[in-house]
Design an enzyme around this catalytic site. Structure first.
Site, PDB file in Angstrom:
ATOM      1  N   TYR A 126      -7.662   0.873  -0.867  1.00 35.48           N
ATOM      2  CA  TYR A 126      -6.531   1.923  -0.916  1.00 35.48           C
ATOM      3  C   TYR A 126      -5.882   3.073  -1.648  1.00 35.48           C
ATOM      4  CZ  TYR A 126      -1.773   3.591   0.068  1.00 35.48           C
ATOM      5  OH  TYR A 126      -0.532   4.458   0.656  1.00 35.48           O
ATOM      6  N   LYS A 132      -7.596   7.144  -0.927  1.00 35.68           N
ATOM      7  CA  LYS A 132      -6.388   8.287  -0.993  1.00 35.68           C
ATOM      8  C   LYS A 132      -6.439   9.157  -1.574  1.00 35.68           C
ATOM      9  CE  LYS A 132      -2.158   8.660   1.575  1.00 35.68           C
ATOM     10  NZ  LYS A 132      -2.169   8.189   2.489  1.00 35.68           N
TER      11      LYS A 132
HETATM   12  N1  LIG Z   1       5.377   2.265   2.659  1.00 35.50           N
HETATM   13  C1  LIG Z   1       5.040   2.685   1.607  1.00 35.50           C
HETATM   14  O1  LIG Z   1       5.482   1.855   0.116  1.00 35.50           O
HETATM   15  C2  LIG Z   1       4.064   4.168   0.930  1.00 35.50           C
HETATM   16  C3  LIG Z   1       4.160   3.890  -0.459  1.00 35.50           C
HETATM   17  C4  LIG Z   1       3.667   5.469  -0.798  1.00 35.50           C
HETATM   18  C5  LIG Z   1       2.958   5.916  -0.044  1.00 35.50           C
HETATM   19  N2  LIG Z   1       3.026   5.914   1.232  1.00 35.50           N
HETATM   20  C6  LIG Z   1       1.913   6.571   2.222  1.00 35.50           C
HETATM   21  O2  LIG Z   1       3.069   6.774   3.029  1.00 35.50           O
HETATM   22  C7  LIG Z   1       2.347   6.998   4.416  1.00 35.50           C
HETATM   23  C8  LIG Z   1       3.187   7.155   5.558  1.00 35.50           C
HETATM   24  O3  LIG Z   1       2.681   5.478   5.788  1.00 35.50           O
HETATM   25  P1  LIG Z   1       3.733   3.807   6.366  1.00 35.50           P
HETATM   26  O4  LIG Z   1       4.033   3.344   4.857  1.00 35.50           O
HETATM   27  O5  LIG Z   1       4.447   5.137   7.177  1.00 35.50           O
HETATM   28  O6  LIG Z   1       2.605   3.293   6.815  1.00 35.50           O
HETATM   29  P2  LIG Z   1       2.178   2.378   8.386  1.00 35.50           P
HETATM   30  O7  LIG Z   1       3.168   2.565   8.726  1.00 35.50           O
HETATM   31  O8  LIG Z   1       0.484   1.480   8.140  1.00 35.50           O
HETATM   32  O9  LIG Z   1       1.703   3.450   9.117  1.00 35.50           O
HETATM   33  C9  LIG Z   1       0.276   4.356   9.192  1.00 35.50           C
HETATM   34  C10 LIG Z   1       0.377   5.493  10.161  1.00 35.50           C
HETATM   35  O10 LIG Z   1      -1.583   6.031  10.143  1.00 35.50           O
HETATM   36  C11 LIG Z   1      -1.670   5.335  11.780  1.00 35.50           C
HETATM   37  N3  LIG Z   1      -2.541   6.199  11.748  1.00 35.50           N
HETATM   38  C12 LIG Z   1      -3.452   4.922  10.714  1.00 35.50           C
HETATM   39  N4  LIG Z   1      -5.058   5.083  11.142  1.00 35.50           N
HETATM   40  C13 LIG Z   1      -5.043   6.361  12.047  1.00 35.50           C
HETATM   41  C14 LIG Z   1      -5.484   6.909  12.300  1.00 35.50           C
HETATM   42  N5  LIG Z   1      -7.036   7.261  11.637  1.00 35.50           N
HETATM   43  N6  LIG Z   1      -5.801   8.489  13.316  1.00 35.50           N
HETATM   44  C15 LIG Z   1      -4.666   8.573  13.067  1.00 35.50           C
HETATM   45  N7  LIG Z   1      -3.171   7.973  12.527  1.00 35.50           N
HETATM   46  C16 LIG Z   1      -3.503   6.683  12.445  1.00 35.50           C
HETATM   47  C17 LIG Z   1      -1.274   4.674  12.036  1.00 35.50           C
HETATM   48  O11 LIG Z   1      -0.947   4.324  13.635  1.00 35.50           O
HETATM   49  P3  LIG Z   1      -1.516   3.201  13.569  1.00 35.50           P
HETATM   50  O12 LIG Z   1       0.023   3.006  14.829  1.00 35.50           O
HETATM   51  O13 LIG Z   1      -2.291   3.794  15.608  1.00 35.50           O
HETATM   52  O14 LIG Z   1      -1.626   1.847  13.356  1.00 35.50           O
HETATM   53  C18 LIG Z   1       0.289   4.582  11.472  1.00 35.50           C
HETATM   54  O15 LIG Z   1       0.949   5.523  12.601  1.00 35.50           O
HETATM   55  C19 LIG Z   1       0.677   6.881   3.975  1.00 35.50           C
HETATM   56  O16 LIG Z   1      -0.237   8.277   3.958  1.00 35.50           O
HETATM   57  C20 LIG Z   1       1.275   5.736   3.214  1.00 35.50           C
HETATM   58  O17 LIG Z   1       0.244   6.308   1.727  1.00 35.50           O
HETATM   59  C21 LIG Z   1       3.466   4.852   1.783  1.00 35.50           C
END
Ligand SMILES: NC(=O)c1ccc[n+]([C@@H]2O[C@H](COP(=O)([O-])OP(=O)(O)OC[C@H]3O[C@@H](n4cnc5c(N)ncnc54)[C@H](OP(=O)(O)O)[C@@H]3O)[C@@H](O)[C@H]2O)c1
Length: 461
Positions: free
Chosen positions: A237, A241
């Site tokens: 991951y 990223k």
């Molecule tokens: N949550 C954290 O603690 C955290 C911390 C640091 C950074 N981030 C970053 O914040 C962002 C959002 O994270 P999150 O926690 O909201 O993640 P999440 O809940 O896992 O959601 C991921 C999203 O990306 C979509 N996705 C995955 N593969 C895709 C593809 N090939 N085409 C289009 N959409 C796709 C998923 O769609 P589906 O519903 O279809 O799977 C979902 O809407 C990410 O970039 C992550 O790296 C998150």
């Protein structure tokens, strides 16, 4: 100079959001629709086989969630109409060129109309298959960038990265961009094209061996970890990223913002305290502990656990966009974090968690309270110290979380501090992203842990 009226900037704007079905994406959508109902249009890119199913996904996975209850209550029966007037569902996939948008007319309209892109989509599994993580997190970022370059009226591209792109770096971790080819091991260089080629070769080998899907999954997961470790990243991951960020940050002449959140936790205040989506990461540990499943974990008590509420992340995204548009703060990268300004260590989180569950024991499906006898024990680093969980599913969870529970870094957030300086009024007027305003004890005891127990999937069992 002050930023002025934040919502005003978004009036009449058209925004493309990727990852709208995800945790962060949903909270962003909720806030933008609430603070600026006069937004022109929201193109939401959703994975699905057709528009009908994509619309259903948005309905059930986003707008029907408790997160939107304030707006549903406020708008009553007009809520559905309001959403359908603002939202355009786009079937697509970031891993494909032109984001996989097949409908030519839709593509043309998007390229003509979009003012802002918020790219939040990613695969967030630490041990994702290398091919999938590369396609989504690395090439996905590149595909969004290429799409953005073709948008005629683009004002901002906001790319959501992660603070952990610097792996397990110790000390103060700055908001510096990567240079192309940089690794976390001074000795190696990174060639993204070569990594892609290696993936292709590995998949061809597996095909030639007529490997079944389960074997392919296992091999590709391990391959990701091997390549990540080779270049100094703890998991696939963070590695993919980081490569995605590299591709984006090294593209000149685009109005780009990169935000790097740390571990994102439940809402602090908005739209109401304690909303969370599922049981990933820290939620998983707390949920398992409260239910008596996890009694010990790997970690160092003094490790500063950098957590940040999701509404603060969203507020910082919104404010950074406005500040950038007005040239008041033009930094590229923002570490959205708490460890420098208001640190809390792992031990303190566990003290509060213990205290919470002794006062509010989990009631299991037989109606019996799950009594928690002691604070979760932390073991230093070695799995050998961890016999109770050896060989269990927990072992792999521990392995995946270990880089973060023994972390020795602190995230510098000088760029975010600059943003706060120009956004003092905004912070007071509903766009708070200052971690100093978090009272950790109150947040953990009265907001976050109750939120995890209320909303997490496993909690419903
Ligand atoms: N949550 C954290 O603690 C955290 C911390 C640091 C950074 N981030 C970053 O914040 C962002 C959002 O994270 P999150 O926690 O909201 O993640 P999440 O809940 O896992 O959601 C991921 C999203 O990306 C979509 N996705 C995955 N593969 C895709 C593809 N090939 N085409 C289009 N959409 C796709 C998923 O769609 P589906 O519903 O279809 O799977 C979902 O809407 C990410 O970039 C992550 O790296 C998150």
């Amino acid at each position: 100079m002050e930023l002025g009226d934040i919502p005003k900037y978004f009036a009449g704007k058209t925004i493309l959001v990727t990852g709208a079905t995800g945790f962060l994406g949903k909270v962003f959508l909720e806030k933008i629709l609430r603070v600026q109902p006069n937004i022109k249009k929201l193109y939401l890119l959703v994975r699905s086989s057709n528009t009908h199913l994509a619309t259903q996904r948005l309905h059930f996975e986003v707008f029907k969630k408790d997160l939107f209850r304030l707006q549903r209550d406020e708008k009553g029966e007009n809520f559905g109409t309001f959403i359908s007037e603002k939202v355009v569902v786009v079937v697509g996939d970031v891993s494909l060129e032109m984001l996989g948008v097949k409908d030519a007319k839709m593509r043309e309209d998007m390229l003509k109309e979009i003012n802002i892109i918020v790219h939040s989509a990613a695969t967030t599994r630490f041990d994702e298959r290398f091919d999938i993580a590369m396609a989504t997190n690395t090439m996905g970022a590149f595909n969004v960038l290429s799409f953005a370059k073709n948008c005629l009226k683009l004002e901002i591209l906001l790319h959501v990265s992660t603070a952990y792109v610097y792996g397990q770096m110790k000390g103060l971790i700055s908001e510096k961009p990567f240079f192309m080819g940089q690794t976390l091991k001074g000795s190696s260089t990174l060639d993204i094209e070569l990594e892609k080629k290696l993936i292709e070769n590995k998949l061809s080998e597996l095909e030639a061996q007529k490997a079944d899907e389960q074997t392919i999954d296992m091999v590709m997961k391990k391959f990701g970890i091997v390549r990540a470790n080779l270049h100094g990243w703890p998991n696939t991951y963070a590695f993919t990223k980081a490569m995605g960020e590299m591709l984006v940050a090294n593209m000149k002449d685009l109005p780009l913002i990169i935000i790097r959140p740390t571990v994102v936790t439940s809402t602090h205040f908005e739209p109401f305290p304690g909303w969370v989506d599922d049981v990933r990461a820290l939620n998983f540990i707390i949920d398992g502990y409260g239910k008596g499943i996890i009694r010990s974990f790997v970690g160092v008590p003094e490790t500063v656990l950098d957590i940040i509420p999701v509404d603060m992340v969203v507020n910082s995204m919104i404010v950074a966009m406005v500040a950038r548009s007005k040239n008041l703060c033009t930094n590229l990268i923002y570490n959205i974090s708490s460890s420098l300004r208001n640190p809390i260590n792992f031990s303190d989180v566990l003290d509060n968690t213990y205290c919470y569950f002794t006062k509010n024991p989990w009631i299991n499906k037989n109606g019996k309270p799950v009594l928690i006898a002691k604070k979760m024990a932390l073991f230093s680093t070695s799995m050998d110290e961890f016999d109770p969980n050896k060989g269990s599913k927990m072992e792999s969870a521990i392995e995946l979380f270990r880089p973060y529970t023994i972390f020795e870094g602190i995230f510098d957030d000088q760029n975010v501090e600059n943003l706060r300086m120009v956004a003092k009024r905004a912070i007071d007027e509903g766009f708070d992203f200052d971690p100093r305003n978090i009272n950790w004890k109150n947040y953990l005891m009265n907001v976050y842990i109750p939120g995890v127990m209320k909303y997490s999937m496993r909690s419903k069992m």
